[in-house]
Design an enzyme around this catalytic site. Structure first.
Site, PDB file in Angstrom:
ATOM      1  N   GLN A 269       5.085  -2.323  -1.738  1.00  0.00           N
ATOM      2  CA  GLN A 269       3.861  -2.262  -2.442  1.00  0.00           C
ATOM      3  C   GLN A 269       3.592  -1.363  -3.558  1.00  0.00           C
ATOM      4  O   GLN A 269       3.177  -1.642  -4.675  1.00  0.00           O
ATOM      5  CB  GLN A 269       2.688  -2.285  -1.897  1.00  0.00           C
ATOM      6  CG  GLN A 269       1.358  -2.801  -1.994  1.00  0.00           C
ATOM      7  CD  GLN A 269       1.388  -4.120  -2.535  1.00  0.00           C
ATOM      8  OE1 GLN A 269       2.122  -5.126  -2.114  1.00  0.00           O
ATOM      9  NE2 GLN A 269       0.654  -4.632  -3.698  1.00  0.00           N
ATOM     10  N   GLU A 270       4.263   0.016  -3.351  1.00  0.00           N
ATOM     11  CA  GLU A 270       4.133   0.956  -4.278  1.00  0.00           C
ATOM     12  C   GLU A 270       4.721   0.744  -5.362  1.00  0.00           C
ATOM     13  O   GLU A 270       4.598   1.086  -6.481  1.00  0.00           O
ATOM     14  CB  GLU A 270       4.477   2.220  -3.445  1.00  0.00           C
ATOM     15  CG  GLU A 270       3.379   2.693  -2.377  1.00  0.00           C
ATOM     16  CD  GLU A 270       2.322   3.459  -3.088  1.00  0.00           C
ATOM     17  OE1 GLU A 270       2.458   3.563  -4.594  1.00  0.00           O
ATOM     18  OE2 GLU A 270       1.527   3.559  -2.609  1.00  0.00           O
TER      19      GLU A 270
END
Length: 390
Positions: A269-270
């Site tokens: 996600q990052e």
């Protein structure tokens, strides 16, 4: 002010603006003047107070919403009415608020799930299960929760047949793909993404998976994930949930007793595994570390040879990121939902968003995070972690 329409509207505007900063103060001021306004204006202001109070998790929020009566509420206001009811475990009001929503909003997986939970809490088991079945199997946070409510194991679909080498070569030879690769290699990532996305538009599932395989071989992991995520019938979750850099991630996760699926879910996600990723606010690398955070963690763990220029180094970034994740996890009751929120928005905010009176379940905590970005982030990290673990 009450003698003219302009004066009344200025007063309404003033109360509304005050509510954005301090709903309690705004409510106190409003109580002194509310009798000078017609019922429609009173309903409007109580709707504003309820919304701002719900964003701050104030116990008064539901009372303000109740006093709004039949006043029209925006989609955002009715969503926060539902969230305020969730935190209060007022399932009758959760049901009422979701029924107030426009049909398009009601059809979203989050509100289908919470309407199911309301039915279940009110003793309507069949209605609840029918709603869970509508979203079960969807690869998102609420599809996962619906599967759990139905007692279904959450498993990725069977892997399709891998693309043949000829299929991968055919995709690699496309002019748009060749241009995209050239742009990525010259560090023109934005232009490369545009070229890649334009080229894969309209591809069938087989070609999309071949393109994803080619991107993976080129170690352009974000395009591999994005392209595999576009398929309609054939789904390769080993490509959607790539796990590169295992030689760096797995030893550190094990040493810190962190769940590897969760670490990968957060990293996906990052950064989508772009080693030199940099956000608009300055976060860097695979685990998107802010410079001050990276320096603080380096001192905390005794990394004496650290300097800011090493933040994008894969091993350094993963070392600092996993240690920071462990620090916030230990600080926040060893709860991964709280720690995920803290990783995105800071430990202070994650603590503040807890219920001051009683513990609340993780899904309600996630749904009632006031920041849209963090709320979406936490749900995606937790759903990612489910599939990585599977």
């Amino acid at each position: 002010f009450a003698s003219s329409r302009q004066g009344r509207e200025m007063a309404l505007f003033a109360v509304q603006r005050t509510a954005r900063n301090d709903p309690v103060q705004a409510a106190q001021q409003w109580e002194g003047i509310k009798d000078k306004f017609p019922a429609t204006d009173r309903g409007y202001i109580y709707g504003q107070l309820g919304w701002q109070g719900a964003l701050r998790h104030l116990p008064e929020a539901l009372g303000w919403y109740a006093r709004a009566g039949a006043a029209p509420l925006s989609d955002e206001q009715v969503a926060w009415k539902t969230r305020a009811a969730l935190r209060a475990l007022n399932w009758a009001m959760v049901h009422e608020a979701i029924e107030q929503m426009p049909k398009a909003l009601q059809a979203q997986p989050d509100w289908i799930y919470w309407l199911g939970r309301a039915h279940e809490a009110l003793g309507r088991q069949e209605e609840a299960r029918a709603l869970y079945r509508r979203i079960a199997g969807q690869p998102n946070f609420y599809g996962n929760l619906a599967d759990d409510e139905l007692g279904r194991p959450i498993m990725p679909p069977p892997l399709p047949q891998k693309p043949a080498s000829e299929e991968v070569k055919a995709v690699a030879a496309l002019p748009g793909i060749r241009r995209a690769i050239a742009l990525f290699r010259t560090d023109m990532r934005i232009e490369g993404i545009r070229e890649w996305n334009w080229t894969v538009r309209g591809m069938d599932d087989g070609k999309l998976l071949a393109a994803a395989e080619f991107a993976n071989r080129q170690e352009i992991f974000d395009r591999a994930i994005n392209t595999a995520d576009r398929t309609l019938a054939q789904h390769d979750y080993s490509m959607r949930y790539l796990a590169p850099f295992r030689e760096h991630v797995e030893p550190k996760a094990k040493a810190l007793h962190l769940d590897q699926g969760w670490v990968y879910g957060l990293m996906r996600q990052e950064s989508r595994f772009i080693t030199n990723a940099k956000s608009v606010v300055g976060a860097k690398g695979l685990m998107q570390l802010m410079p001050k955070t990276a320096s603080w963690v380096a001192k905390k763990i005794g990394m004496h040879d650290y300097h800011p220029g090493r933040t994008n180094d894969t091993d350094v970034n993963v070392t600092l990121g996993t240690n920071y994740l462990k620090l916030v996890l230990d600080e926040l009751d060893s709860h991964p939902v709280l720690a995920s929120a803290a990783y995105n928005a800071g430990p202070g905010r994650a603590r503040k968003w807890r219920d001051a009176v009683r513990p609340i379940e993780g899904a309600i905590y996630a749904e009632t995070i006031p920041f849209n970005e963090t709320r979406d982030y936490v749900k995606k990290v937790m759903s990612n972690a489910v599939y990585y673990s599977a």
